[in-house]
Motif scaffolding. Sequence first.
Motif, PDB file in Angstrom:
ATOM      1  N   ALA A   1      -5.457  11.099  -5.902  1.00 24.81           N
ATOM      2  CA  ALA A   1      -4.874  12.388  -6.277  1.00 24.81           C
ATOM      3  C   ALA A   1      -5.785  13.061  -7.293  1.00 24.81           C
ATOM      4  CB  ALA A   1      -3.476  12.198  -6.876  1.00 24.81           C
ATOM      5  N   ASN A   2      -5.916  14.387  -7.176  1.00 24.39           N
ATOM      6  CA  ASN A   2      -6.759  15.186  -8.077  1.00 24.39           C
ATOM      7  C   ASN A   2      -8.210  14.719  -8.068  1.00 24.39           C
ATOM      8  OD1 ASN A   2      -4.403  16.553  -8.786  1.00 24.39           O
ATOM      9  ND2 ASN A   2      -3.997  15.211 -10.529  1.00 24.39           N
ATOM     10  N   ASN A   3      -8.745  14.550  -6.859  1.00 24.47           N
ATOM     11  CA  ASN A   3     -10.104  14.020  -6.746  1.00 24.47           C
ATOM     12  C   ASN A   3     -11.179  15.047  -7.086  1.00 24.47           C
ATOM     13  OD1 ASN A   3      -9.619  15.558  -4.414  1.00 24.47           O
ATOM     14  ND2 ASN A   3     -11.142  14.397  -3.245  1.00 24.47           N
ATOM     15  N   HIS A   4     -10.783  16.264  -7.510  1.00 20.62           N
ATOM     16  CA  HIS A   4     -11.774  17.242  -7.950  1.00 20.62           C
ATOM     17  C   HIS A   4     -12.491  16.781  -9.219  1.00 20.62           C
ATOM     18  CE1 HIS A   4      -8.021  18.195 -10.078  1.00 20.62           C
ATOM     19  NE2 HIS A   4      -8.807  18.549 -11.074  1.00 20.62           N
ATOM     20  N   ILE A   5     -11.890  15.839  -9.940  1.00 18.66           N
ATOM     21  CA  ILE A   5     -12.492  15.379 -11.195  1.00 18.66           C
ATOM     22  C   ILE A   5     -13.769  14.602 -10.930  1.00 18.66           C
ATOM     23  CG2 ILE A   5     -12.162  13.828 -13.165  1.00 18.66           C
ATOM     24  CD1 ILE A   5      -9.262  14.713 -13.245  1.00 18.66           C
ATOM     25  N   SER A   6     -13.720  13.642 -10.033  1.00 16.60           N
ATOM     26  CA  SER A   6     -14.909  12.824  -9.754  1.00 16.60           C
ATOM     27  C   SER A   6     -15.611  13.208  -8.457  1.00 16.60           C
ATOM     28  CB  SER A   6     -14.522  11.343  -9.688  1.00 16.60           C
ATOM     29  OG  SER A   6     -13.740  11.084  -8.525  1.00 16.60           O
ATOM     30  N   GLY A   7     -14.904  13.938  -7.579  1.00 15.93           N
ATOM     31  CA  GLY A   7     -15.485  14.290  -6.288  1.00 15.93           C
ATOM     32  C   GLY A   7     -15.395  13.182  -5.260  1.00 15.93           C
ATOM     33  N   ARG A   8     -14.722  12.079  -5.595  1.00 22.32           N
ATOM     34  CA  ARG A   8     -14.599  10.983  -4.640  1.00 22.32           C
ATOM     35  C   ARG A   8     -13.504  11.282  -3.616  1.00 22.32           C
ATOM     36  NH1 ARG A   8     -13.563   5.919  -8.397  1.00 22.32           N
ATOM     37  NH2 ARG A   8     -11.936   7.367  -9.121  1.00 22.32           N
ATOM     38  N   SER A   9     -13.505  10.539  -2.513  1.00 16.29           N
ATOM     39  CA  SER A   9     -12.508  10.752  -1.463  1.00 16.29           C
ATOM     40  C   SER A   9     -12.145   9.411  -0.841  1.00 16.29           C
ATOM     41  CB  SER A   9     -13.038  11.717  -0.398  1.00 16.29           C
ATOM     42  OG  SER A   9     -14.235  11.222   0.166  1.00 16.29           O
TER      43      SER A   9
ATOM     44  N   THR B   1       2.677  14.709 -11.478  1.00 15.52           N
ATOM     45  CA  THR B   1       3.330  14.667 -12.787  1.00 15.52           C
ATOM     46  C   THR B   1       2.338  14.890 -13.926  1.00 15.52           C
ATOM     47  OG1 THR B   1       4.979  13.116 -11.928  1.00 15.52           O
ATOM     48  CG2 THR B   1       4.768  13.284 -14.321  1.00 15.52           C
ATOM     49  N   LEU B   2       1.209  14.216 -13.886  1.00  8.02           N
ATOM     50  CA  LEU B   2       0.259  14.271 -14.997  1.00  8.02           C
ATOM     51  C   LEU B   2      -0.563  15.546 -14.998  1.00  8.02           C
ATOM     52  CD1 LEU B   2      -0.946  10.556 -15.009  1.00  8.02           C
ATOM     53  CD2 LEU B   2       0.776  11.647 -16.466  1.00  8.02           C
TER      54      LEU B   2
ATOM     55  N   PHE C   1       0.830  -1.206   0.000  1.00  2.00           N
ATOM     56  CA  PHE C   1       0.000   0.000   0.000  1.00  2.00           C
ATOM     57  C   PHE C   1       0.866   1.259   0.000  1.00  2.00           C
ATOM     58  CE2 PHE C   1      -1.437   3.337   2.951  1.00  2.00           C
ATOM     59  CZ  PHE C   1      -2.433   3.904   2.165  1.00  2.00           C
ATOM     60  N   GLU C   2       1.895   1.285   0.831  1.00  2.00           N
ATOM     61  CA  GLU C   2       2.768   2.458   0.912  1.00  2.00           C
ATOM     62  C   GLU C   2       3.452   2.713  -0.431  1.00  2.00           C
ATOM     63  OE1 GLU C   2       6.459   4.211   3.661  1.00  2.00           O
ATOM     64  OE2 GLU C   2       5.736   2.154   3.915  1.00  2.00           O
ATOM     65  N   HIS C   3       3.881   1.642  -1.085  1.00  5.21           N
ATOM     66  CA  HIS C   3       4.547   1.764  -2.383  1.00  5.21           C
ATOM     67  C   HIS C   3       3.621   2.399  -3.416  1.00  5.21           C
ATOM     68  CE1 HIS C   3       6.949   0.697  -5.892  1.00  5.21           C
ATOM     69  NE2 HIS C   3       5.892   0.075  -6.399  1.00  5.21           N
ATOM     70  N   TYR C   4       2.411   1.875  -3.537  1.00  4.84           N
ATOM     71  CA  TYR C   4       1.491   2.379  -4.553  1.00  4.84           C
ATOM     72  C   TYR C   4       0.876   3.722  -4.160  1.00  4.84           C
ATOM     73  CZ  TYR C   4       1.815  -1.680  -7.559  1.00  4.84           C
ATOM     74  OH  TYR C   4       2.277  -2.642  -8.426  1.00  4.84           O
ATOM     75  N   ALA C   5       0.796   4.008  -2.883  1.00  5.05           N
ATOM     76  CA  ALA C   5       0.324   5.334  -2.461  1.00  5.05           C
ATOM     77  C   ALA C   5       1.306   6.405  -2.908  1.00  5.05           C
ATOM     78  CB  ALA C   5       0.143   5.365  -0.953  1.00  5.05           C
ATOM     79  N   LYS C   6       2.610   6.121  -2.817  1.00  8.49           N
ATOM     80  CA  LYS C   6       3.626   7.077  -3.279  1.00  8.49           C
ATOM     81  C   LYS C   6       3.522   7.264  -4.792  1.00  8.49           C
ATOM     82  CE  LYS C   6       7.033   6.296   0.381  1.00  8.49           C
ATOM     83  NZ  LYS C   6       8.403   5.773   0.706  1.00  8.49           N
ATOM     84  N   ILE C   7       3.263   6.170  -5.514  1.00 13.47           N
ATOM     85  CA  ILE C   7       3.093   6.262  -6.972  1.00 13.47           C
ATOM     86  C   ILE C   7       1.863   7.102  -7.308  1.00 13.47           C
ATOM     87  CG2 ILE C   7       2.554   4.941  -9.054  1.00 13.47           C
ATOM     88  CD1 ILE C   7       4.314   2.716  -7.971  1.00 13.47           C
ATOM     89  N   THR C   8       0.794   6.930  -6.540  1.00 16.86           N
ATOM     90  CA  THR C   8      -0.433   7.707  -6.756  1.00 16.86           C
ATOM     91  C   THR C   8      -0.163   9.198  -6.616  1.00 16.86           C
ATOM     92  OG1 THR C   8      -1.807   5.884  -5.931  1.00 16.86           O
ATOM     93  CG2 THR C   8      -2.791   8.089  -5.941  1.00 16.86           C
ATOM     94  N   GLU C   9       0.551   9.566  -5.549  1.00 15.20           N
ATOM     95  CA  GLU C   9       0.877  10.980  -5.339  1.00 15.20           C
ATOM     96  C   GLU C   9       1.796  11.494  -6.445  1.00 15.20           C
ATOM     97  OE1 GLU C   9       2.658  13.927  -1.837  1.00 15.20           O
ATOM     98  OE2 GLU C   9       3.013  11.758  -1.756  1.00 15.20           O
ATOM     99  N   PHE C  10       2.785  10.696  -6.820  1.00  8.40           N
ATOM    100  CA  PHE C  10       3.739  11.100  -7.860  1.00  8.40           C
ATOM    101  C   PHE C  10       3.020  11.338  -9.194  1.00  8.40           C
ATOM    102  CE2 PHE C  10       6.272   9.490 -11.465  1.00  8.40           C
ATOM    103  CZ  PHE C  10       7.264  10.456 -11.502  1.00  8.40           C
ATOM    104  N   LEU C  11       2.149  10.421  -9.589  1.00 10.34           N
ATOM    105  CA  LEU C  11       1.430  10.568 -10.853  1.00 10.34           C
ATOM    106  C   LEU C  11       0.495  11.778 -10.820  1.00 10.34           C
ATOM    107  CD1 LEU C  11       0.555   6.845 -11.675  1.00 10.34           C
ATOM    108  CD2 LEU C  11       2.251   8.302 -12.797  1.00 10.34           C
ATOM    109  N   GLY C  12      -0.094  12.039  -9.668  1.00 11.66           N
ATOM    110  CA  GLY C  12      -0.972  13.205  -9.555  1.00 11.66           C
ATOM    111  C   GLY C  12      -0.226  14.503  -9.817  1.00 11.66           C
TER     112      GLY C  12
END
Length: 224
Positions: free
Chosen positions: A42-50, A19-20, A6-17
């Motif tokens: 990351a960037n949850n303003h698109i769907s409004g999910r949390s 970067t993209l 989870f920690e590994h992919y959470a860091k990837i999620t933040e990084f992609l947010g």
Amino acid sequence: MTGPLFEHYAKITEFLGHTLGPDYEIALHDVSDPSGAIVAIANNHISGRSIGAPLGAMGRRLLDNRSFEGRDAVLHFRDRLPDGRTLRTSALFIREAGVLTGMLCILFDDSRYRALSEDILRLCHPDQFVETHFQMDPGRVAHLHPAAPSISTAGHTLHEAAAAELAQLGIPADRLTAAERLGILARLEHGGFFLRKGAVREAAQLLACSQSSIYRCLQRLRKG
């Protein structure tokens, strides 16, 4: 999903947010708990999910039809938000000891780019100016297409009118010749369908051609 993974992919999620950029939403799902699947976003303003949001319809479909079997990811399929926006979505399947435990999903919202492209088209194809200042001799168009049935906006949508034209010809839109497409557009123009906002874009989709092709044909028709 275990803590280290989870920690590994959470860091990837933040990084992609970062970067993209703001038109991409990146969501990390723990599929072991579909009712509270999102564990990082990351960037949850698109769907409004949390955090804690349930697995969406798209994610459920991927699990229900077992799309994850024999593949690492699914790429570039369409998903629709409740407000009508269509997103291009890709999902990476996360496994532990061969068992699916999570998904990293990237959603791309291209609505800003579509709006910008339409604004640019309006600079060289000012629809409102044409609607306000254009005049045409209907008799001349009728003379050019004497066998064409008369169609009108009354009680019809552009989709219905175009479908009726294609049905009469008995061929799919992508098999139309240039002359056949021009004939259909002449009858739709004569029927007043292109006075409606967004008609050019819709006609391009229905007749399997580009918007610029529609504009060129209409310009040709309006010049007689």
